[in-house]
Design an enzyme around this catalytic site. Sequence first.
Site, PDB file in Angstrom:
ATOM      1  N   CYS A   4    -163.367   4.074  40.540  1.00 53.44           N
ATOM      2  CA  CYS A   4    -162.823   5.434  40.583  1.00 53.44           C
ATOM      3  C   CYS A   4    -161.397   5.452  40.015  1.00 53.44           C
ATOM      4  O   CYS A   4    -160.517   4.745  40.508  1.00 53.44           O
ATOM      5  CB  CYS A   4    -162.842   5.934  42.024  1.00 53.44           C
ATOM      6  SG  CYS A   4    -161.954   7.474  42.249  1.00 53.44           S
ATOM      7  N   CYS A   7    -158.727   6.389  42.636  1.00 51.09           N
ATOM      8  CA  CYS A   7    -158.436   5.274  43.546  1.00 51.09           C
ATOM      9  C   CYS A   7    -157.517   4.265  42.849  1.00 51.09           C
ATOM     10  O   CYS A   7    -156.594   3.725  43.467  1.00 51.09           O
ATOM     11  CB  CYS A   7    -159.722   4.600  44.018  1.00 51.09           C
ATOM     12  SG  CYS A   7    -160.602   5.496  45.315  1.00 51.09           S
ATOM     13  N   HIS A  46    -161.309   7.712  49.642  1.00 50.69           N
ATOM     14  CA  HIS A  46    -162.225   8.245  48.638  1.00 50.69           C
ATOM     15  C   HIS A  46    -163.191   9.236  49.267  1.00 50.69           C
ATOM     16  O   HIS A  46    -164.170   8.842  49.913  1.00 50.69           O
ATOM     17  CB  HIS A  46    -162.978   7.116  47.936  1.00 50.69           C
ATOM     18  CG  HIS A  46    -163.839   7.609  46.821  1.00 50.69           C
ATOM     19  ND1 HIS A  46    -163.396   7.709  45.522  1.00 50.69           N
ATOM     20  CD2 HIS A  46    -165.107   8.081  46.818  1.00 50.69           C
ATOM     21  CE1 HIS A  46    -164.358   8.195  44.760  1.00 50.69           C
ATOM     22  NE2 HIS A  46    -165.415   8.432  45.531  1.00 50.69           N
ATOM     23  N   ASN A  87    -162.268  21.820  41.745  1.00 53.65           N
ATOM     24  CA  ASN A  87    -163.564  21.932  41.082  1.00 53.65           C
ATOM     25  C   ASN A  87    -164.559  21.024  41.790  1.00 53.65           C
ATOM     26  O   ASN A  87    -164.243  19.868  42.089  1.00 53.65           O
ATOM     27  CB  ASN A  87    -163.435  21.538  39.609  1.00 53.65           C
ATOM     28  CG  ASN A  87    -162.483  22.455  38.863  1.00 53.65           C
ATOM     29  OD1 ASN A  87    -162.445  23.652  39.121  1.00 53.65           O
ATOM     30  ND2 ASN A  87    -161.696  21.891  37.951  1.00 53.65           N
ATOM     31  N   GLY A  93    -167.254  22.190  37.244  1.00 52.95           N
ATOM     32  CA  GLY A  93    -166.414  21.555  36.230  1.00 52.95           C
ATOM     33  C   GLY A  93    -165.691  20.312  36.707  1.00 52.95           C
ATOM     34  O   GLY A  93    -164.709  19.883  36.100  1.00 52.95           O
ATOM     35  N   THR A  95    -164.788  16.659  36.857  1.00 49.73           N
ATOM     36  CA  THR A  95    -164.973  15.521  35.941  1.00 49.73           C
ATOM     37  C   THR A  95    -164.588  14.193  36.587  1.00 49.73           C
ATOM     38  O   THR A  95    -164.971  13.141  36.093  1.00 49.73           O
ATOM     39  CB  THR A  95    -164.161  15.703  34.644  1.00 49.73           C
ATOM     40  OG1 THR A  95    -162.780  15.830  34.973  1.00 49.73           O
ATOM     41  CG2 THR A  95    -164.622  16.926  33.873  1.00 49.73           C
ATOM     42  N   HIS A  98    -163.443  12.164  42.734  1.00 49.33           N
ATOM     43  CA  HIS A  98    -162.580  11.861  43.890  1.00 49.33           C
ATOM     44  C   HIS A  98    -161.897  13.194  44.188  1.00 49.33           C
ATOM     45  O   HIS A  98    -161.208  13.738  43.309  1.00 49.33           O
ATOM     46  CB  HIS A  98    -161.580  10.756  43.515  1.00 49.33           C
ATOM     47  CG  HIS A  98    -160.651  10.340  44.618  1.00 49.33           C
ATOM     48  ND1 HIS A  98    -160.469   9.016  45.000  1.00 49.33           N
ATOM     49  CD2 HIS A  98    -159.820  11.065  45.420  1.00 49.33           C
ATOM     50  CE1 HIS A  98    -159.577   8.950  45.981  1.00 49.33           C
ATOM     51  NE2 HIS A  98    -159.171  10.181  46.244  1.00 49.33           N
ATOM     52  N   HIS A 100    -159.862  16.303  44.616  1.00 47.94           N
ATOM     53  CA  HIS A 100    -158.482  16.575  44.179  1.00 47.94           C
ATOM     54  C   HIS A 100    -158.255  18.067  44.130  1.00 47.94           C
ATOM     55  O   HIS A 100    -159.182  18.854  43.878  1.00 47.94           O
ATOM     56  CB  HIS A 100    -158.183  15.930  42.826  1.00 47.94           C
ATOM     57  CG  HIS A 100    -159.187  16.249  41.759  1.00 47.94           C
ATOM     58  ND1 HIS A 100    -160.409  15.626  41.694  1.00 47.94           N
ATOM     59  CD2 HIS A 100    -159.163  17.127  40.726  1.00 47.94           C
ATOM     60  CE1 HIS A 100    -161.096  16.104  40.662  1.00 47.94           C
ATOM     61  NE2 HIS A 100    -160.364  17.029  40.057  1.00 47.94           N
ATOM     62  N   HIS A 102    -155.949  20.812  42.157  1.00 43.73           N
ATOM     63  CA  HIS A 102    -155.022  21.100  41.065  1.00 43.73           C
ATOM     64  C   HIS A 102    -153.986  22.099  41.592  1.00 43.73           C
ATOM     65  O   HIS A 102    -154.357  23.118  42.193  1.00 43.73           O
ATOM     66  CB  HIS A 102    -155.743  21.781  39.893  1.00 43.73           C
ATOM     67  CG  HIS A 102    -156.798  20.957  39.223  1.00 43.73           C
ATOM     68  ND1 HIS A 102    -156.588  20.320  38.029  1.00 43.73           N
ATOM     69  CD2 HIS A 102    -158.084  20.681  39.568  1.00 43.73           C
ATOM     70  CE1 HIS A 102    -157.693  19.688  37.662  1.00 43.73           C
ATOM     71  NE2 HIS A 102    -158.619  19.896  38.582  1.00 43.73           N
TER      72      HIS A 102
HETATM   73  P1  5GP Z   1    -161.468  17.952  37.279  1.00 41.64           P
HETATM   74  O1  5GP Z   1    -161.939  18.250  35.877  1.00 41.64           O
HETATM   75  O2  5GP Z   1    -162.311  16.865  37.907  1.00 41.64           O
HETATM   76  O3  5GP Z   1    -161.298  19.135  38.159  1.00 41.64           O
HETATM   77  O4  5GP Z   1    -159.999  17.389  37.118  1.00 41.64           O
HETATM   78  C1  5GP Z   1    -159.709  16.094  36.700  1.00 41.64           C
HETATM   79  C2  5GP Z   1    -158.300  16.115  36.168  1.00 41.64           C
HETATM   80  O5  5GP Z   1    -157.840  14.791  36.119  1.00 41.64           O
HETATM   81  C3  5GP Z   1    -158.167  16.695  34.745  1.00 41.64           C
HETATM   82  O6  5GP Z   1    -157.282  17.817  34.768  1.00 41.64           O
HETATM   83  C4  5GP Z   1    -157.617  15.534  33.937  1.00 41.64           C
HETATM   84  O7  5GP Z   1    -156.660  15.935  32.982  1.00 41.64           O
HETATM   85  C5  5GP Z   1    -157.010  14.631  35.009  1.00 41.64           C
HETATM   86  N1  5GP Z   1    -157.039  13.213  34.685  1.00 41.64           N
HETATM   87  C6  5GP Z   1    -158.102  12.500  34.247  1.00 41.64           C
HETATM   88  N2  5GP Z   1    -157.786  11.210  34.074  1.00 41.64           N
HETATM   89  C7  5GP Z   1    -156.464  11.097  34.413  1.00 41.64           C
HETATM   90  C8  5GP Z   1    -155.556   9.995  34.443  1.00 41.64           C
HETATM   91  O8  5GP Z   1    -155.878   8.854  34.122  1.00 41.64           O
HETATM   92  N3  5GP Z   1    -154.289  10.270  34.856  1.00 41.64           N
HETATM   93  C9  5GP Z   1    -153.889  11.523  35.226  1.00 41.64           C
HETATM   94  N4  5GP Z   1    -152.612  11.675  35.604  1.00 41.64           N
HETATM   95  N5  5GP Z   1    -154.727  12.579  35.211  1.00 41.64           N
HETATM   96  C10 5GP Z   1    -155.997  12.371  34.812  1.00 41.64           C
HETATM   97 ZN    ZN Z   2    -161.628   7.362  44.492  1.00 40.95          ZN
END
Ligand code: 5GP
Ligand code: ZN
Length: 114
Positions: A4, A7, A46, A87, A93, A95, A98, A100, A102
């Site tokens: 992950c 993580c 996690h 998300n 959406g 991606t 884990h 999170h 925003h």
């Molecule tokens: P999701 O699309 O899952 O809601 O958000 C994942 C977020 O993680 C995206 O906004 C993406 O830019 C961010 N992200 C993905 N990989 C990394 C990384 O290695 N470092 C940081 N700081 N952000 C990441």
């Molecule tokens: Zn994780």
Amino acid sequence: MGNCIFCKIINGEIPSQKVYEDDVVFAFKDISPEAPFHILIVPKCHIRNINEINNDNSHIIAHIFEVINKITVEQGIDKDGYRVVSNCGEHGGQTVDHLHFHLLGGRNLAWPPG
Ligand code: 5GP
Ligand code: ZN
């Protein structure tokens, strides 16, 4: 969890721009910001996504929102306003699997999102 990325960010294996850390929460700048202010707030344990929030871990989510309050005041975006988004799953959406949140601010954000 083994593979992950969040993580790995939490344990320092992958570098990040840390904004806040305590025993249970880690916050860092999104690598691909969608707004002048875009950070991610994650639990250190996690949890895959909102679907996995339950009676045993929901105190962590409450704490995350206290931390969000603290960060918005510190960063001076509390008065103008901001958005918190989590998300969940494919249609949501998500991606990174884990949990999170925003935190977006620093500009007028469109609604509804695309
Ligand atoms: P999701 O699309 O899952 O809601 O958000 C994942 C977020 O993680 C995206 O906004 C993406 O830019 C961010 N992200 C993905 N990989 C990394 C990384 O290695 N470092 C940081 N700081 N952000 C990441
Ligand atoms: Zn994780």
